[in-house]
Design a protein around this motif. Structure first.
Motif, PDB file in Angstrom:
ATOM      1  N   HIS A  64       0.867  -1.184   0.000  1.00  0.00           N
ATOM      2  CA  HIS A  64       0.000   0.000   0.000  1.00  0.00           C
ATOM      3  C   HIS A  64       0.898   1.226   0.000  1.00  0.00           C
ATOM      4  O   HIS A  64       1.687   1.434   0.923  1.00  0.00           O
ATOM      5  CB  HIS A  64      -0.903  -0.016   1.240  1.00  0.00           C
ATOM      6  N   GLN A  66       0.923   5.477  -1.379  1.00  0.00           N
ATOM      7  CA  GLN A  66       0.248   6.650  -1.934  1.00  0.00           C
ATOM      8  C   GLN A  66      -1.194   6.333  -2.332  1.00  0.00           C
ATOM      9  O   GLN A  66      -1.665   6.699  -3.407  1.00  0.00           O
ATOM     10  CB  GLN A  66       1.034   7.222  -3.116  1.00  0.00           C
ATOM     11  N   GLY A  67      -1.874   5.607  -1.468  1.00  0.00           N
ATOM     12  CA  GLY A  67      -3.287   5.311  -1.674  1.00  0.00           C
ATOM     13  C   GLY A  67      -3.585   4.145  -2.592  1.00  0.00           C
ATOM     14  O   GLY A  67      -4.735   3.738  -2.721  1.00  0.00           O
ATOM     15  N   ASP A  95       2.058  -1.653   4.526  1.00  0.00           N
ATOM     16  CA  ASP A  95       1.647  -0.258   4.371  1.00  0.00           C
ATOM     17  C   ASP A  95       2.867   0.663   4.430  1.00  0.00           C
ATOM     18  O   ASP A  95       3.437   0.879   5.496  1.00  0.00           O
ATOM     19  CB  ASP A  95       0.639   0.112   5.466  1.00  0.00           C
ATOM     20  N   ASP A  97       2.606   3.784   3.547  1.00  0.00           N
ATOM     21  CA  ASP A  97       2.074   5.119   3.804  1.00  0.00           C
ATOM     22  C   ASP A  97       2.145   5.492   5.272  1.00  0.00           C
ATOM     23  O   ASP A  97       1.930   6.649   5.621  1.00  0.00           O
ATOM     24  CB  ASP A  97       0.610   5.215   3.326  1.00  0.00           C
TER      25      ASP A  97
END
Length: 98
Positions: A64, A66-67, A95, A97
């Motif tokens: 995951h 930048q979205g 993730d 992010d």
């Protein structure tokens, strides 16, 4: 449409995770239509193999970033799930992010 987008390569930074470190990420379900592939081509032998997960992880690897949810490893699992008319895939989601 099976996937959100068909990509080529990994647009996210190198995370440096080993297979052992991936095993520490708990698997969860993710919808196929949220995934962006990092490979354009699928090895048909991997898709049709009965023991395609024998030497690898049982779960796909998703990053995951930048979205977006990037399917790093497990394209054959995702396509197999789609052929079985499933809408979700069990995957380990890292993730970046956070």
């Amino acid at each position: 449409m099976i996937f959100k987008r068909i990509g080529e390569g990994r647009p996210y930074p190198d995370h440096g995770r080993s297979f052992k470190e991936w095993a520490e990420v708990a698997p969860r379900q993710i919808r196929l239509d949220q995934l962006i592939t990092t490979k354009r081509h699928l090895d048909l032998d991997a898709l049709l193999s009965q023991d395609s997960t024998f030497y690898g992880d049982l779960f796909a690897h998703v990053v995951h970033w930048q979205g977006g949810y990037y399917l790093e490893d497990g394209l054959h699992r995702a396509v197999r799930a789609a052929l079985q008319q499933r809408t979700v895939l069990h995957a380990r989601v890292l993730d970046l992010d956070e």
